[in-house]
Design a protein around this motif. Structure first.
Motif, PDB file in Angstrom:
ATOM      1  N   GLY A   1       0.822  -1.205   0.000  1.00  0.00           N
ATOM      2  CA  GLY A   1       0.000   0.000   0.000  1.00  0.00           C
ATOM      3  C   GLY A   1       0.852   1.248   0.000  1.00  0.00           C
ATOM      4  N   GLN A   2       0.181   2.377  -0.212  1.00  0.00           N
ATOM      5  CA  GLN A   2       0.850   3.678  -0.233  1.00  0.00           C
ATOM      6  C   GLN A   2       0.015   4.678   0.561  1.00  0.00           C
ATOM      7  N   PRO A   3       0.030   4.568   1.887  1.00  0.00           N
ATOM      8  CA  PRO A   3      -0.783   5.460   2.704  1.00  0.00           C
ATOM      9  C   PRO A   3      -0.333   6.910   2.585  1.00  0.00           C
ATOM     10  N   PRO A   4      -1.271   7.862   2.597  1.00  0.00           N
ATOM     11  CA  PRO A   4      -0.895   9.283   2.502  1.00  0.00           C
ATOM     12  C   PRO A   4      -0.064   9.708   3.695  1.00  0.00           C
ATOM     13  N   ALA A   5       0.867  10.623   3.454  1.00  0.00           N
ATOM     14  CA  ALA A   5       1.808  11.037   4.501  1.00  0.00           C
ATOM     15  C   ALA A   5       1.301  12.223   5.310  1.00  0.00           C
ATOM     16  N   ASN A   6       0.690  13.204   4.660  1.00  0.00           N
ATOM     17  CA  ASN A   6       0.364  14.467   5.336  1.00  0.00           C
ATOM     18  C   ASN A   6      -1.095  14.833   5.171  1.00  0.00           C
ATOM     19  N   GLU A   7      -1.983  13.932   5.513  1.00  0.00           N
ATOM     20  CA  GLU A   7      -3.406  14.255   5.431  1.00  0.00           C
ATOM     21  C   GLU A   7      -4.189  13.322   6.342  1.00  0.00           C
ATOM     22  N   GLY A   8      -5.461  13.665   6.524  1.00  0.00           N
ATOM     23  CA  GLY A   8      -6.321  12.846   7.357  1.00  0.00           C
ATOM     24  C   GLY A   8      -6.556  13.451   8.732  1.00  0.00           C
ATOM     25  N   PHE A   9      -7.548  12.914   9.429  1.00  0.00           N
ATOM     26  CA  PHE A   9      -7.958  13.416  10.743  1.00  0.00           C
ATOM     27  C   PHE A   9      -6.824  13.371  11.754  1.00  0.00           C
ATOM     28  N   LEU A  10      -6.143  12.231  11.861  1.00  0.00           N
ATOM     29  CA  LEU A  10      -5.083  12.096  12.862  1.00  0.00           C
ATOM     30  C   LEU A  10      -3.904  13.012  12.557  1.00  0.00           C
ATOM     31  N   TYR A  11      -3.632  13.233  11.280  1.00  0.00           N
ATOM     32  CA  TYR A  11      -2.549  14.154  10.923  1.00  0.00           C
ATOM     33  C   TYR A  11      -2.875  15.576  11.389  1.00  0.00           C
ATOM     34  N   VAL A  12      -4.126  16.008  11.175  1.00  0.00           N
ATOM     35  CA  VAL A  12      -4.539  17.345  11.611  1.00  0.00           C
ATOM     36  C   VAL A  12      -4.435  17.456  13.134  1.00  0.00           C
ATOM     37  N   MET A  13      -4.919  16.430  13.857  1.00  0.00           N
ATOM     38  CA  MET A  13      -4.846  16.447  15.315  1.00  0.00           C
ATOM     39  C   MET A  13      -3.390  16.508  15.783  1.00  0.00           C
ATOM     40  N   PHE A  14      -2.531  15.727  15.132  1.00  0.00           N
ATOM     41  CA  PHE A  14      -1.123  15.690  15.516  1.00  0.00           C
ATOM     42  C   PHE A  14      -0.449  17.039  15.297  1.00  0.00           C
ATOM     43  N   LYS A  15      -0.682  17.651  14.138  1.00  0.00           N
ATOM     44  CA  LYS A  15      -0.034  18.930  13.847  1.00  0.00           C
ATOM     45  C   LYS A  15      -0.534  20.032  14.779  1.00  0.00           C
ATOM     46  N   LEU A  16      -1.830  20.049  15.072  1.00  0.00           N
ATOM     47  CA  LEU A  16      -2.348  21.030  16.034  1.00  0.00           C
ATOM     48  C   LEU A  16      -1.719  20.811  17.408  1.00  0.00           C
ATOM     49  N   HIS A  17      -1.547  19.563  17.777  1.00  0.00           N
ATOM     50  CA  HIS A  17      -1.020  19.249  19.101  1.00  0.00           C
ATOM     51  C   HIS A  17       0.468  19.559  19.209  1.00  0.00           C
ATOM     52  N   VAL A  18       1.189  19.388  18.112  1.00  0.00           N
ATOM     53  CA  VAL A  18       2.650  19.513  18.158  1.00  0.00           C
ATOM     54  C   VAL A  18       3.135  20.929  17.876  1.00  0.00           C
ATOM     55  N   ASP A  19       2.587  21.572  16.830  1.00  0.00           N
ATOM     56  CA  ASP A  19       3.149  22.884  16.458  1.00  0.00           C
ATOM     57  C   ASP A  19       2.144  23.876  15.885  1.00  0.00           C
ATOM     58  N   LEU A  20       0.843  23.578  15.984  1.00  0.00           N
ATOM     59  CA  LEU A  20      -0.194  24.494  15.492  1.00  0.00           C
ATOM     60  C   LEU A  20      -0.021  24.799  13.993  1.00  0.00           C
ATOM     61  N   PHE A  21       0.563  23.868  13.246  1.00  0.00           N
ATOM     62  CA  PHE A  21       0.854  24.061  11.824  1.00  0.00           C
ATOM     63  C   PHE A  21       1.797  25.246  11.596  1.00  0.00           C
ATOM     64  N   ALA A  22       2.645  25.534  12.579  1.00  0.00           N
ATOM     65  CA  ALA A  22       3.548  26.681  12.475  1.00  0.00           C
ATOM     66  C   ALA A  22       5.013  26.277  12.573  1.00  0.00           C
ATOM     67  N   GLY A  23       5.313  24.991  12.499  1.00  0.00           N
ATOM     68  CA  GLY A  23       6.702  24.559  12.531  1.00  0.00           C
ATOM     69  C   GLY A  23       7.377  24.817  13.868  1.00  0.00           C
ATOM     70  N   LEU A  24       8.673  25.084  13.817  1.00  0.00           N
ATOM     71  CA  LEU A  24       9.448  25.287  15.039  1.00  0.00           C
ATOM     72  C   LEU A  24       8.923  26.443  15.891  1.00  0.00           C
ATOM     73  N   PRO A  25       8.557  27.616  15.319  1.00  0.00           N
ATOM     74  CA  PRO A  25       7.994  28.670  16.164  1.00  0.00           C
ATOM     75  C   PRO A  25       6.745  28.204  16.922  1.00  0.00           C
ATOM     76  N   GLY A  26       5.901  27.420  16.267  1.00  0.00           N
ATOM     77  CA  GLY A  26       4.711  26.900  16.941  1.00  0.00           C
ATOM     78  C   GLY A  26       5.060  25.956  18.069  1.00  0.00           C
ATOM     79  N   MET A  27       6.072  25.111  17.860  1.00  0.00           N
ATOM     80  CA  MET A  27       6.499  24.196  18.913  1.00  0.00           C
ATOM     81  C   MET A  27       7.031  24.955  20.123  1.00  0.00           C
ATOM     82  N   LEU A  28       7.864  25.960  19.873  1.00  0.00           N
ATOM     83  CA  LEU A  28       8.436  26.726  20.981  1.00  0.00           C
ATOM     84  C   LEU A  28       7.364  27.525  21.717  1.00  0.00           C
ATOM     85  N   PHE A  29       6.371  28.026  20.977  1.00  0.00           N
ATOM     86  CA  PHE A  29       5.271  28.753  21.620  1.00  0.00           C
ATOM     87  C   PHE A  29       4.492  27.813  22.547  1.00  0.00           C
ATOM     88  N   LEU A  30       4.183  26.608  22.060  1.00  0.00           N
ATOM     89  CA  LEU A  30       3.469  25.657  22.915  1.00  0.00           C
ATOM     90  C   LEU A  30       4.334  25.233  24.098  1.00  0.00           C
TER      91      LEU A  30
END
Length: 378
Positions: A119-148
Motif C-alpha cells: 500500500g501507499q498510505p498518505p503522509a500528510n493528510e487525514g484526521f489524525l494528521y490534523v490532530m497531531f499537527k495542532l497538538h505539536v506545532d499548530l501548523f507553524a513549525g518550530l515557532p509553533g512548537m516553541l510557543f506551545l
C-alpha cells in the motif's frame, strides 16, 4: 504565609492559568484522539493488511525492499525506512523530493518477506494528521512548537502555584468536600480545586514531558552540531557520493557492531539524523524501556564500512524517555484509558477555572484580607 506573599501567589496562579488555558484546552482536546491513534487508524480503514501466505526461506533483502519502493517513484529519494512494532512483517519506505523535503512525501509499505508493495498510505493528510499537527506545532513549525513549550511552562507554573494555594484555601474543608448547597460558584470552585489536586501529578508529568518534546528539533540540531560533527569529521570536505553501497551489507555491519541490539530505523544520506555520506542505522534494545532508546551506527554509504557508533547524549535520552510518558502508549490499552480519563479531568479543571474567572471579572473585590486575596485567583 503573610498576606502579601499569598497575594503574590494568587497573582501568579491567576495569570499563568489565564494565559495558557485556551491553548491547554486545545492540547487536551487534540491529545485525546492521539492516545488512541492506532485504534482510530484501524477504525478509519487506514491499516494495511499483511497477506497470510506460506513463506519459506529468508526474507527479502533491504536492497530489494528499497528498490521496490524507488521503482514506484524514481524521481524521489529515500529519506527513512522503518516499521511498526505491531506489524513486524511490514517495512515502510518514506521518500521525498529531497532528503529534507516535507511537502512531497510518499510512503510505500512493503511485505518484508517478498518485497511486494502492500500500500501507499498518505503522509500528510487525514484526521489524525490534523490532530497531531495542532497538538505539536499548530501548523507553524518550530515557532509553533516553541510557543506551545512556553504555554507548557506556564501550565507547570500554574500547577505549582495552585499547590501552594490549596492548603490555606481548603484548610477548613475536608478533602474532596464539595459545597453543593452554597451556590453554583462555590460548587464550581470546589470541583476545580478537588480535581486539580487529584490530577496534579499526572498534569505535571504530561506538562513537563510536553515541554521537553517541544524542544526536540533544537535538541536534534544541537546533537548534529555536537556529536554528529565529530563522528563525520573526516568527510567534511568530501563531495556527496554518487554511487551507494548495498543497504543490506550496511545493515549487517551495524548488526555486527551492536549484536545485542535490533534494527529500529534507517536514515538515508542527507536527512537530519545522519550525514550526506552515511546510512544512519539506528539500533535499539528489546525491553519496554530500551526499545525506545536508539544507538546510531554510521556506515559509509559508498563503501559500507563502519565510521562510528556512539550512545546518544543524555538530552536525547531524556527526549526519547519523555515521549511515551507524554502520550501514555507504553502500557497497553489499560494505560491508554487511564491517560484518557485524566485528560478529560484536566479539561474539566481548565474549563471550571475559566468559568470562575469569567464570572468574577466584573465583580468588585475589597483588598482587605487573606480570604479576599485567595478568592481573586478564581
Amino acid at each position: 504565609m503573610t498576606p502579601q506573599r499569598l497575594r503574590t501567589w494568587v497573582w501568579i496562579h491567576k495569570w499563568s492559568s489565564l494565559v495558557c488555558t485556551a491553548f491547554m484546552l486545545l492540547l487536551c482536546l487534540t491529545g485525546l484522539p492521539l492516545i488512541f491513534s492506532h485504534e482510530i487508524h484501524h477504525l478509519l480503514g487506514g491499516e494495511i493488511e499483511t497477506p497470510n501466505i506460506a513463506h519459506q526461506g529468508p526474507n527479502a533483502s533491504m536492497d530489494d525492499l528499497l528498490g521496490a519502493a524507488q521503482s514506484l517513484y524514481p524521481k524521489l529519494v529515500p529519506q527513512y525506512m522503518f516499521r511498526d512494532e505491531d506489524e513486524p512483517l511490514q517495512w515502510t519506505v518514506r521518500l521525498g523530493a529531497t532528503p529534507t523535503d516535507q511537502t512531497q512525501l510518499q510512503n510505500v509499505v512493503l511485505d518484508a518477506r517478498t518485497a511486494q508493495v502492500l500500500g501507499q498510505p498518505p503522509a500528510n493528510e487525514g484526521f489524525l494528521y490534523v490532530m497531531f499537527k495542532l497538538h505539536v506545532d499548530l501548523f507553524a513549525g518550530l515557532p509553533g512548537m516553541l510557543f506551545l513549550g512556553l504555554m507548557g511552562l506556564l501550565l507547570v507554573l500554574a500547577i505549582i502555584s495552585g499547590i501552594v494555594l490549596y492548603a490555606p484555601f481548603m484548610r477548613k474543608l475536608a478533602f474532596g468536600e464539595i459545597r453543593h448547597t452554597r451556590g453554583e460558584k462555590l460548587k464550581r470552585l470546589d470541583i476545580h480545586n478537588f480535581i486539580g489536586i487529584v490530577t496534579l501529578s499526572w498534569a505535571l508529568v504530561v506538562g513537563l514531558t510536553g515541554v521537553i518534546n517541544t524542544w526536540s528539533e533544537l535538541l536534534v540540531k544541537y546533537w548534529q552540531f555536537d556529536q554528529m560533527t565529530q563522528m563525520v569529521a573526516p568527510y567534511k570536505h568530501l563531495p556527496p557520493p554518487t554511487q551507494f553501497a548495498s543497504l543490506q551489507q550496511s545493515l549487517q555491519v551495524a548488526e555486527r557492531t551492536e549484536p545485542a541490539m535490533q534494527l529500529g530505523f534507517i536514515a538515508f544520506p542527507g536527512t537530519p539524523y545522519t550525514s550526506e555520506h552515511h546510512y544512519g542505522i539506528f539500533m535499539r534494545g528489546d525491553t519496554p524501556l530500551t526499545k525506545r532508546l536508539f544507538k546510531p551506527v554510521l556506515v559509509d554509504a559508498q563503501t559500507a564500512q563502519l565510521t562510528d557508533s556512539r550512545d546518544l547524549p543524555w538530552y536525547l535520552v531524556a527526549l526519547l524517555v519523555s515521549q511515551p510518558l507524554h502520550f501514555g502508549d507504553y502500557g497497553g490499552m489499560a494505560l491508554k484509558w487511564i491517560w484518557a480519563v485524566l485528560d478529560v479531568l484536566t479539561i474539566v479543571v481548565l474549563w471550571t477555572g475559566l468559568k470562575l474567572w469569567w464570572k468574577k471579572r466584573h465583580q468588585y473585590v475589597p483588598d482587605v484580607s487573606t480570604r479576599i486575596a485567595l478568592s481573586e485567583a478564581y
